[in-house]
Every structure is written in C-alpha cells, then in structure tokens.
Scaffold this motif. Structure first.
Motif, PDB file in Angstrom:
ATOM      1  N   SER A  24      -6.426 -13.859   8.636  1.00  0.00           N
ATOM      2  CA  SER A  24      -6.255 -12.475   9.065  1.00  0.00           C
ATOM      3  C   SER A  24      -4.783 -12.180   9.303  1.00  0.00           C
ATOM      4  O   SER A  24      -3.990 -13.087   9.569  1.00  0.00           O
ATOM      5  N   LEU A  25      -4.433 -10.914   9.190  1.00  0.00           N
ATOM      6  CA  LEU A  25      -3.096 -10.442   9.518  1.00  0.00           C
ATOM      7  C   LEU A  25      -3.228  -9.260  10.468  1.00  0.00           C
ATOM      8  O   LEU A  25      -4.163  -8.461  10.356  1.00  0.00           O
ATOM      9  N   THR A  26      -2.293  -9.149  11.382  1.00  0.00           N
ATOM     10  CA  THR A  26      -2.293  -8.048  12.333  1.00  0.00           C
ATOM     11  C   THR A  26      -1.665  -6.820  11.685  1.00  0.00           C
ATOM     12  O   THR A  26      -0.521  -6.868  11.235  1.00  0.00           O
ATOM     13  N   VAL A  27      -2.418  -5.733  11.630  1.00  0.00           N
ATOM     14  CA  VAL A  27      -1.981  -4.510  10.955  1.00  0.00           C
ATOM     15  C   VAL A  27      -1.331  -3.563  11.965  1.00  0.00           C
ATOM     16  O   VAL A  27      -1.925  -3.234  12.996  1.00  0.00           O
ATOM     17  N   SER A  53      -7.345  -1.932   2.628  1.00  0.00           N
ATOM     18  CA  SER A  53      -7.686  -1.930   1.197  1.00  0.00           C
ATOM     19  C   SER A  53      -6.862  -2.973   0.444  1.00  0.00           C
ATOM     20  O   SER A  53      -7.380  -3.675  -0.435  1.00  0.00           O
ATOM     21  N   ILE A  54      -5.583  -3.072   0.798  1.00  0.00           N
ATOM     22  CA  ILE A  54      -4.713  -4.073   0.164  1.00  0.00           C
ATOM     23  C   ILE A  54      -5.158  -5.482   0.551  1.00  0.00           C
ATOM     24  O   ILE A  54      -5.269  -6.374  -0.303  1.00  0.00           O
ATOM     25  N   LEU A  55      -5.428  -5.676   1.834  1.00  0.00           N
ATOM     26  CA  LEU A  55      -5.836  -7.004   2.300  1.00  0.00           C
ATOM     27  C   LEU A  55      -7.174  -7.431   1.698  1.00  0.00           C
ATOM     28  O   LEU A  55      -7.390  -8.620   1.429  1.00  0.00           O
ATOM     29  N   ASN A  56      -8.058  -6.477   1.485  1.00  0.00           N
ATOM     30  CA  ASN A  56      -9.342  -6.806   0.859  1.00  0.00           C
ATOM     31  C   ASN A  56      -9.145  -7.398  -0.533  1.00  0.00           C
ATOM     32  O   ASN A  56      -9.914  -8.265  -0.968  1.00  0.00           O
ATOM     33  N   GLU A  57      -8.110  -6.915  -1.220  1.00  0.00           N
ATOM     34  CA  GLU A  57      -7.832  -7.412  -2.568  1.00  0.00           C
ATOM     35  C   GLU A  57      -7.430  -8.886  -2.561  1.00  0.00           C
ATOM     36  O   GLU A  57      -7.641  -9.597  -3.546  1.00  0.00           O
ATOM     37  N   ALA A 228      -0.948  -4.174  -3.949  1.00  0.00           N
ATOM     38  CA  ALA A 228      -0.403  -2.846  -3.665  1.00  0.00           C
ATOM     39  C   ALA A 228      -0.183  -2.056  -4.953  1.00  0.00           C
ATOM     40  O   ALA A 228      -0.472  -0.853  -5.018  1.00  0.00           O
ATOM     41  N   LYS A 229       0.317  -2.719  -5.982  1.00  0.00           N
ATOM     42  CA  LYS A 229       0.538  -2.060  -7.272  1.00  0.00           C
ATOM     43  C   LYS A 229      -0.787  -1.630  -7.896  1.00  0.00           C
ATOM     44  O   LYS A 229      -0.904  -0.523  -8.432  1.00  0.00           O
ATOM     45  N   ASP A 230      -1.774  -2.510  -7.838  1.00  0.00           N
ATOM     46  CA  ASP A 230      -3.076  -2.207  -8.444  1.00  0.00           C
ATOM     47  C   ASP A 230      -3.721  -0.985  -7.787  1.00  0.00           C
ATOM     48  O   ASP A 230      -4.277  -0.116  -8.475  1.00  0.00           O
ATOM     49  N   LEU A 231      -3.643  -0.908  -6.458  1.00  0.00           N
ATOM     50  CA  LEU A 231      -4.259   0.213  -5.752  1.00  0.00           C
ATOM     51  C   LEU A 231      -3.498   1.516  -5.986  1.00  0.00           C
ATOM     52  O   LEU A 231      -4.088   2.600  -5.965  1.00  0.00           O
ATOM     53  N   LYS A 232      -2.200   1.397  -6.221  1.00  0.00           N
ATOM     54  CA  LYS A 232      -1.411   2.589  -6.557  1.00  0.00           C
ATOM     55  C   LYS A 232      -1.843   3.133  -7.914  1.00  0.00           C
ATOM     56  O   LYS A 232      -2.004   4.348  -8.093  1.00  0.00           O
ATOM     57  N   LYS A 233      -2.068   2.228  -8.857  1.00  0.00           N
ATOM     58  CA  LYS A 233      -2.469   2.635 -10.205  1.00  0.00           C
ATOM     59  C   LYS A 233      -3.847   3.287 -10.222  1.00  0.00           C
ATOM     60  O   LYS A 233      -4.085   4.237 -10.968  1.00  0.00           O
ATOM     61  N   THR A 236      -6.134   4.741  -5.167  1.00  0.00           N
ATOM     62  CA  THR A 236      -6.768   4.490  -3.866  1.00  0.00           C
ATOM     63  C   THR A 236      -6.037   5.189  -2.722  1.00  0.00           C
ATOM     64  O   THR A 236      -6.667   5.808  -1.858  1.00  0.00           O
ATOM     65  N   TYR A 237      -4.712   5.110  -2.698  1.00  0.00           N
ATOM     66  CA  TYR A 237      -3.956   5.686  -1.578  1.00  0.00           C
ATOM     67  C   TYR A 237      -4.181   7.198  -1.484  1.00  0.00           C
ATOM     68  O   TYR A 237      -4.453   7.738  -0.408  1.00  0.00           O
ATOM     69  N   GLU A 238      -4.066   7.865  -2.614  1.00  0.00           N
ATOM     70  CA  GLU A 238      -4.249   9.322  -2.635  1.00  0.00           C
ATOM     71  C   GLU A 238      -5.668   9.699  -2.232  1.00  0.00           C
ATOM     72  O   GLU A 238      -5.883  10.669  -1.492  1.00  0.00           O
ATOM     73  N   SER A 239      -6.638   8.918  -2.694  1.00  0.00           N
ATOM     74  CA  SER A 239      -8.036   9.193  -2.371  1.00  0.00           C
ATOM     75  C   SER A 239      -8.286   9.088  -0.869  1.00  0.00           C
ATOM     76  O   SER A 239      -8.952   9.946  -0.273  1.00  0.00           O
ATOM     77  N   VAL A 240      -7.737   8.053  -0.237  1.00  0.00           N
ATOM     78  CA  VAL A 240      -7.910   7.869   1.209  1.00  0.00           C
ATOM     79  C   VAL A 240      -7.272   9.023   1.977  1.00  0.00           C
ATOM     80  O   VAL A 240      -7.871   9.579   2.910  1.00  0.00           O
ATOM     81  N   ILE A 241      -6.061   9.403   1.586  1.00  0.00           N
ATOM     82  CA  ILE A 241      -5.366  10.508   2.259  1.00  0.00           C
ATOM     83  C   ILE A 241      -6.181  11.793   2.159  1.00  0.00           C
ATOM     84  O   ILE A 241      -6.394  12.496   3.155  1.00  0.00           O
TER      85      ILE A 241
END
Length: 249
Positions: A24-27, A53-57, A228-233, A236-241
C-alpha cells in the motif's frame, strides 16, 4: 567489471524486493471539494479516485491521508504521505519526484452576474471590481494579476469560501479552478449570482508525484509512470472529473 555487475544485480534485486513489499501507499488528499473531502468520516474526491485508479493498475492499495492543501504538500515533501496528483512546483523538486503529467486544469476569473470582464484593464476599475479573491496557495493561478499593485487583493481560506463570498457580494471577482467553481456553483445554486465560466486566464499542469523519502514509492516509479500514461490515453482522468462535477452533491 565483475564487481560492478554484482552491485548492479544486487541493486535491482533490492528494488524488486521493495516493489513486492509495497502492498500500500499513502495517498495525499487535499481538503478542497470536489478534489478531496470527507463524507461521514470517509475520505473521497477526484484526486483520491485518480491516484487509486493508477495504483489499481500496479495492484497496490491506496490509503488516504487528508489535510488542507498547504499542509498536504508539506506532508508529501516530508514523506508522511507518499503519492498524489498536484500542480508541479519546481521548488519541490528536491523532495518530490515528478513522475508524469496527467492533465491540465483551467484557471478562470469569475465575477457577479452583472459584471463582465471586457479586458485586463477591467480589473483596475475599483468601482466595478473593488476586490479580487485568491485562495490560499493560489498565488500561481494568475501570476500577473496576483502581483498587480493596482488591484485590491483578498486572500481567502479555500476556493469554496471564495465562491461563497463572491455570491454574497463580499468580493468583486474570484480567481480559481474552473471545475471547482463549477462544482460549487451547482452545489449552492449560485447559477443566477455568478457569471460562469468567466474569463479563462491560465492552465495548471497536474502531475503524478511521489515523495523521494518513500522507498516504496520510488521503487514503483516505472510502473506508476506507465499506469499514469495508460489512464491518460483511455480518458480515465477526464471521466472521473466529469462524474464528480456533473453530479449534484
């Protein structure tokens, strides 16, 4: 040469071992809606969703650490929290690893419904705009205006406060993040009080970042960058926002 190869091999084994142990990492989650907030004691928000989402990857669990924005940046520097998505400030480069640019946020200036910003000189008209609000930590939002000696500048605790003060006639204009202001206007039914989207003035680069003091996070940098690159492509980021901003709180 053989000794050097052994050292390299041992280093790689150490890094792989750290990555394997990084369960785990502290977010780092800052306290400003809708990017970070608590609902019935549970931390939520756009930034948490993005990092998780990034950590899940990379199959790593995220544990939220929640505080106001300035304190959260310091906690990232100190390694008290390990990973987050924030504006890129070069002054933090000594303590923070900037992994990947994930998206941009539009900065806007909004005014009361009956005030229109025609050009930059409008900001100097103290009869129309007697004061301009900036959130604490928002000195990089619109640097030219922030440093303009001809305006009356008012620092407010958060963007939520700024929108509320503008709607209640306590500010002549407010500088903030477009999506945050949109969320607050919708949340408080201020559509008839605030001239939105206002004037677009600047963009903030948002980067995935980790604390250099976290060996676990630093060991995962290559995997985190790829995720991070994969989710940008894939959007995902735009969808969450959009999900957070379009949903009425």
């Amino acid at each position: 040469m053989q000794t050097k190869n052994i050292i390299v091999a041992l280093t790689m084994i150490f890094i792989i071992s750290l990555a394997a142990k990084a369960e785990s990492l502290t977010v780092c989650v800052p306290d400003f809606e809708p990017w970070g907030m608590t609902v019935q004691g549970k931390v939520q928000g756009i930034m948490l969703d993005h990092v998780v989402s990034i950590l899940n990857e990379v199959k790593i669990k995220g544990v939220a650490d929640f505080a106001n924005y300035p304190r959260m940046i310091q906690r990232l520097r100190d390694g008290d929290c390990e990973i987050g998505v924030f504006s890129r400030y070069e002054k933090n480069a000594d303590a923070v690893e900037f992994i990947e640019h994930v998206y941009d946020l539009q900065v806007v200036v909004v005014t009361p419904k009956d005030v229109v910003i025609e050009n930059y000189e409008t900001f100097h008209d103290l009869k129309r705009i007697p004061s301009i609000g900036f959130p604490l930590g928002g000195d990089g939002f619109f640097v030219k205006l922030f440093n303009d000696p001809k305006i009356v500048k008012s620092m407010v605790p958060t963007q939520q406060h700024g929108v509320m003060m503008l709607a209640n006639g306590r500010l002549g204009a407010f500088v903030g993040i477009e999506k945050t202001i949109q969320y607050e206007i919708k949340k408080n039914n201020f559509e008839m009080k605030i001239n939105f989207p206002g004037l677009k003035v600047d963009k903030l680069e948002i980067w995935l970042q980790v604390s250099k003091k976290s060996k676990k996070a630093m060991a995962l940098v290559p995997q985190l960058r790829k995720a991070a690159k994969d989710l940008k492509k894939n959007g995902t980021y735009e969808s969450v926002i959009n999900q957070w901003v379009s949903a009425r709180p």
